[in-house]
Design a protein around this motif. Sequence first.
Motif, PDB file in Angstrom:
ATOM      1  N   TYR A   1      42.493  46.274  53.221  1.00  0.00           N
ATOM      2  CA  TYR A   1      43.247  46.412  51.969  1.00  0.00           C
ATOM      3  C   TYR A   1      43.992  47.746  51.850  1.00  0.00           C
ATOM      4  O   TYR A   1      44.768  47.946  50.923  1.00  0.00           O
ATOM      5  CB  TYR A   1      42.308  46.197  50.761  1.00  0.00           C
ATOM      6  CG  TYR A   1      41.833  44.767  50.684  1.00  0.00           C
ATOM      7  CD1 TYR A   1      42.699  43.749  50.292  1.00  0.00           C
ATOM      8  CD2 TYR A   1      40.539  44.422  51.052  1.00  0.00           C
ATOM      9  CE1 TYR A   1      42.285  42.427  50.267  1.00  0.00           C
ATOM     10  CE2 TYR A   1      40.113  43.096  51.021  1.00  0.00           C
ATOM     11  CZ  TYR A   1      40.989  42.106  50.631  1.00  0.00           C
ATOM     12  OH  TYR A   1      40.594  40.799  50.611  1.00  0.00           O
TER      13      TYR A   1
ATOM     14  N   GLN B   1      48.790  44.013  54.838  1.00  0.00           N
ATOM     15  CA  GLN B   1      47.883  43.047  54.247  1.00  0.00           C
ATOM     16  C   GLN B   1      48.578  42.301  53.091  1.00  0.00           C
ATOM     17  O   GLN B   1      48.212  41.191  52.745  1.00  0.00           O
ATOM     18  CB  GLN B   1      46.634  43.803  53.732  1.00  0.00           C
ATOM     19  CG  GLN B   1      45.602  42.959  53.028  1.00  0.00           C
ATOM     20  CD  GLN B   1      44.908  41.981  53.986  1.00  0.00           C
ATOM     21  OE1 GLN B   1      44.941  42.149  55.198  1.00  0.00           O
ATOM     22  NE2 GLN B   1      44.286  40.947  53.438  1.00  0.00           N
ATOM     23  N   TYR B   2      49.572  42.983  52.540  1.00  0.00           N
ATOM     24  CA  TYR B   2      50.243  42.425  51.354  1.00  0.00           C
ATOM     25  C   TYR B   2      51.590  41.785  51.708  1.00  0.00           C
ATOM     26  O   TYR B   2      52.446  41.622  50.855  1.00  0.00           O
ATOM     27  CB  TYR B   2      50.424  43.522  50.292  1.00  0.00           C
ATOM     28  CG  TYR B   2      49.113  44.192  49.996  1.00  0.00           C
ATOM     29  CD1 TYR B   2      48.142  43.561  49.225  1.00  0.00           C
ATOM     30  CD2 TYR B   2      48.804  45.451  50.546  1.00  0.00           C
ATOM     31  CE1 TYR B   2      46.912  44.153  49.006  1.00  0.00           C
ATOM     32  CE2 TYR B   2      47.581  46.050  50.319  1.00  0.00           C
ATOM     33  CZ  TYR B   2      46.639  45.401  49.551  1.00  0.00           C
ATOM     34  OH  TYR B   2      45.426  45.973  49.336  1.00  0.00           O
TER      35      TYR B   2
ATOM     36  N   ASN C   1      48.894  34.712  44.969  1.00  0.00           N
ATOM     37  CA  ASN C   1      48.891  36.170  45.207  1.00  0.00           C
ATOM     38  C   ASN C   1      50.248  36.753  45.631  1.00  0.00           C
ATOM     39  O   ASN C   1      50.315  37.925  45.975  1.00  0.00           O
ATOM     40  CB  ASN C   1      47.849  36.561  46.264  1.00  0.00           C
ATOM     41  CG  ASN C   1      46.435  36.283  45.789  1.00  0.00           C
ATOM     42  OD1 ASN C   1      46.186  36.251  44.585  1.00  0.00           O
ATOM     43  ND2 ASN C   1      45.531  36.047  46.722  1.00  0.00           N
TER      44      ASN C   1
ATOM     45  N   ASP D   1      50.854  40.646  45.471  1.00  0.00           N
ATOM     46  CA  ASP D   1      51.116  41.401  46.703  1.00  0.00           C
ATOM     47  C   ASP D   1      52.450  42.151  46.648  1.00  0.00           C
ATOM     48  O   ASP D   1      52.550  43.296  47.095  1.00  0.00           O
ATOM     49  CB  ASP D   1      51.106  40.458  47.912  1.00  0.00           C
ATOM     50  CG  ASP D   1      49.688  39.987  48.243  1.00  0.00           C
ATOM     51  OD1 ASP D   1      48.745  40.504  47.602  1.00  0.00           O
ATOM     52  OD2 ASP D   1      49.528  39.127  49.118  1.00  0.00           O
TER      53      ASP D   1
ATOM     54  N   ILE E   1      51.959  45.142  44.506  1.00  0.00           N
ATOM     55  CA  ILE E   1      51.199  46.202  45.208  1.00  0.00           C
ATOM     56  C   ILE E   1      52.142  46.971  46.143  1.00  0.00           C
ATOM     57  O   ILE E   1      52.111  48.204  46.194  1.00  0.00           O
ATOM     58  CB  ILE E   1      49.995  45.596  45.971  1.00  0.00           C
ATOM     59  CG1 ILE E   1      48.925  45.161  44.964  1.00  0.00           C
ATOM     60  CG2 ILE E   1      49.399  46.611  46.958  1.00  0.00           C
ATOM     61  CD1 ILE E   1      47.769  44.383  45.573  1.00  0.00           C
TER      62      ILE E   1
END
Lengths: 315, 269
Positions: free
Chosen positions: B219, B224-225, B239, B243, B246
């Motif tokens: 994370y 990861q996003y 998500n 994401d 983020i």
Amino acid sequence: MIKISIIKTKNLTKFYGKHRGIENLNLEVQEGEIFGFLGPNGAGKTTTIRTLLGLLNKTSGKSSIFGIDTGDRKNSVEIRKKIAYLPGELGLYTNMTSRQNLKFLLSLYDVEVDWAIVEELASRMHLDMDKKVRELSKGNKQKIGNILVLAPEVNLYILDEPTSGLDPLMQNEFYKILKERKKQADATVFLSSHLLPEVEKVADRVGIIRKGTLVEVSSIASLKKMALKRVEIFTKSNEDAKNITNLLPTDIIQNQQIDNSRLIFLCPTTELPLLIEQFNRIKSQIQDLQITSPALEDIFFQYYESEKDQKEKKK
Amino acid sequence: MELFDALKFEIKKGWKSMLIFGGVIGLLFLVLVAMYDPAIFEHYNEIIESLPPELLGLLGGQVDLGTFSGYFNMYTLEFAWMWFGLYLILKVAQDIPGEMENKTIDLVLSKPIKRWEYVLSKQLHHIITIFVAVTIPLGLSLAAIGFNTKILNTNVNFGGILLSYLWLTILLWAIESTVLLISTVFRRRSATAIGFAVIMVLWFIPAFSGSIPIDNIEYISIFQYFNTRVILIDELMTNVVRDILILVGWSVVMSVCAIIYFMKRDIPV
């Protein structure tokens, strides 16, 4: 008339880690003057300028320009609106033309710079504005820097080696334009240089920096007055020159040299009457005599005689 | 405002390389899309299945290359950050340190421009470069889809493709802002090397997180996003917004840190 201090520093100090840049530098540059700032490489000239401009953060002490604290980031923009700065190492965008460089850099001033002035300056300095910077000689690159400082109407010019790479004619032209521009805006000039004859020609006062500290501030005239005179005695032969050396009071003469039948030495201005008395006694051996004010360089070197040399002399 | 003068100059200075960069990647994408034939690529599924999970993780996971969405996701989007990112890292890491080394920064910062304006003008230029460089391949990819009947005959998720490109743009911004922060701290060579190293480590972390003895370490990575297979293959929005937010947050934090650090630092001689 009370003069306003345009640049003022009090115990200004900048250390790069453990290395000294400047230390306890006290300086005042007054409104309307041309202040020569002299010192050899590493003495702290550029550090002083960069600290004043806020490019470097001071370690301690105070400094102000136009009465505004230079360490105050919010207000430093106000200072820079009224300043034209020419760095010693001029960095230009080499893939762009002179015109593009000037257009961009001058566009960063709040007040639009009159382009006619730029064109006029380029013509006076014989600069081809449409050539790419990478195709220009060092002198021509320097001309771009010169135009960059001369074009905007500002109250303070901070110039670091402004004529580096220029031929003597262009150097004269630069100072001529600088004086014109200075007169128009009643501006102040802070001129950092090691080209002493140049500073001598244009500066009202001179500050000498040594090892990060200002060791002398004086007018050119008084600096010369307190300095040594250069004495040259022309004799008939080498022998005569050597004889004269033996007759002169050794405690007042310095840097004595004999070059063929010519004797050269330096002597404090205050000791000249005593020296002339001595000459009276040996006048038959003297063919010609020249007493001249030394170039600023000679004065300058007095301050820069390294400690090592001084120790060696003492020994 | 000095910010826009500086930005204008940056664009004037770099528009050619911006277009060349976008054009080259665009052509690559054009070829990749134009050459797609499900009959050929479905045979590669076996090879993909036999890859170790870590490597498969780097490729974006198991996909069906017999579908255009699977092929497009693996061949273009999963590696897109690399095509764009490597150039971007080079460009960003050398921008401000390069100006310091060439001394042009002295002339700029001695003018009445604020330091944050200077950094922001650089960043806006990078973002415009990213936008142009992503838009050209997007345009050419769409054109290639239009000409490739083997793709047109299938159900192409155009909305998903557009959203994936937007997501990619935001990932590239996150990469840019990370390297921008590094470039305000280090000199040109160090910034380039450290920039590459940091981005590569961030890329490896999600794929190799199982081998790293720290829980949830994946994370901390921006990669990861970035998971366009959710949109293109699974056709879900799970998500996605989170994401993207983020990544935007990461970019903003990195950019603010870069500006704050640059405002406080010395500009060396």
